[in-house]
Design a protein around this motif. Structure first.
Motif, short mmCIF file in Angstrom:
data_model
loop_
_atom_site.label_atom_id
_atom_site.label_comp_id
_atom_site.label_asym_id
_atom_site.label_seq_id
_atom_site.Cartn_x
_atom_site.Cartn_y
_atom_site.Cartn_z
N ILE A 1 0.86 -1.18 0.00
CA ILE A 1 0.00 0.00 0.00
C ILE A 1 0.90 1.23 0.00
O ILE A 1 1.77 1.36 0.86
N PRO A 2 0.71 2.14 -0.95
CA PRO A 2 1.54 3.35 -1.00
C PRO A 2 1.35 4.20 0.25
O PRO A 2 0.25 4.30 0.78
N ARG A 3 2.43 4.79 0.72
CA ARG A 3 2.36 5.65 1.92
C ARG A 3 1.34 6.77 1.75
O ARG A 3 0.66 7.13 2.70
N ARG B 1 -2.12 7.89 4.30
CA ARG B 1 -2.42 9.19 4.91
C ARG B 1 -3.92 9.44 4.95
O ARG B 1 -4.40 10.28 5.70
N SER B 2 -4.66 8.71 4.15
CA SER B 2 -6.11 8.82 4.15
C SER B 2 -6.63 8.18 5.43
O SER B 2 -6.35 7.01 5.70
N PRO B 3 -7.40 8.91 6.23
CA PRO B 3 -7.92 8.34 7.48
C PRO B 3 -8.77 7.09 7.24
O PRO B 3 -8.72 6.15 8.04
N GLU B 4 -9.52 7.07 6.13
CA GLU B 4 -10.37 5.92 5.84
C GLU B 4 -9.53 4.67 5.58
O GLU B 4 -9.83 3.58 6.09
N ILE B 5 -8.49 4.81 4.75
CA ILE B 5 -7.63 3.67 4.43
C ILE B 5 -6.88 3.21 5.68
O ILE B 5 -6.76 2.00 5.93
N THR C 1 -7.15 -0.52 7.25
CA THR C 1 -5.94 -1.31 7.42
C THR C 1 -5.83 -1.85 8.84
O THR C 1 -5.53 -3.03 9.05
N VAL C 2 -6.10 -1.00 9.82
CA VAL C 2 -6.05 -1.42 11.22
C VAL C 2 -7.09 -2.50 11.49
O VAL C 2 -6.82 -3.51 12.14
N ARG C 3 -8.28 -2.30 10.96
CA ARG C 3 -9.36 -3.27 11.20
C ARG C 3 -9.06 -4.61 10.53
O ARG C 3 -9.32 -5.68 11.11
#
Length: 112
Positions: free
Chosen positions: A72-74, A78-82, A86-88
């Protein structure tokens, strides 16, 4: 190693083009890279120059590095949604991943 990199590039070019909803002619128009050359690259018959890689990446609206890696590109992180997704996903049980994979395949197919 070089063959693996070429194959990865070829597959990722096709993936990004389709993700953008582009045909080869549409990518040709936007990138100014010939349709025959795009076809040859996607089939693994030709190897693109750095200039061609840059034109294709710009036309697809991605960083050229995204044509060589599935990370996943950095900039996307930076997008809060992405970042939240990712965390979930990272917190899911391993047995739940096939269900998520199936859902994403269905969603991706719907977008075409």
């Amino acid at each position: 190693m070089a063959d693996q990199l070429k194959e990865r590039f070829r597959k990722l070019l096709v993936l990004h083009r389709k993700r953008c909803g582009m045909t080869q002619p549409a990518l040709e128009e936007k990138s100014k890279v010939g349709k025959e050359m795009i076809s040859r690259i996607e089939r693994g018959v030709s190897e693109p120059s750095f200039e061609t890689i840059e034109k294709l990446a710009n036309a697809l609206g991605i960083d050229f590095a995204e044509l060589f890696t599935t990370e996943i590109p950095r900039s996307s992180l930076r997008s809060p949604e992405i970042a939240e997704i990712t965390v979930r996903v990272a917190g899911l049980n391993k047995k739940d991943l096939p269900v998520l994979h199936s859902f994403l395949d269905t969603l991706a197919g719907r977008e075409k």
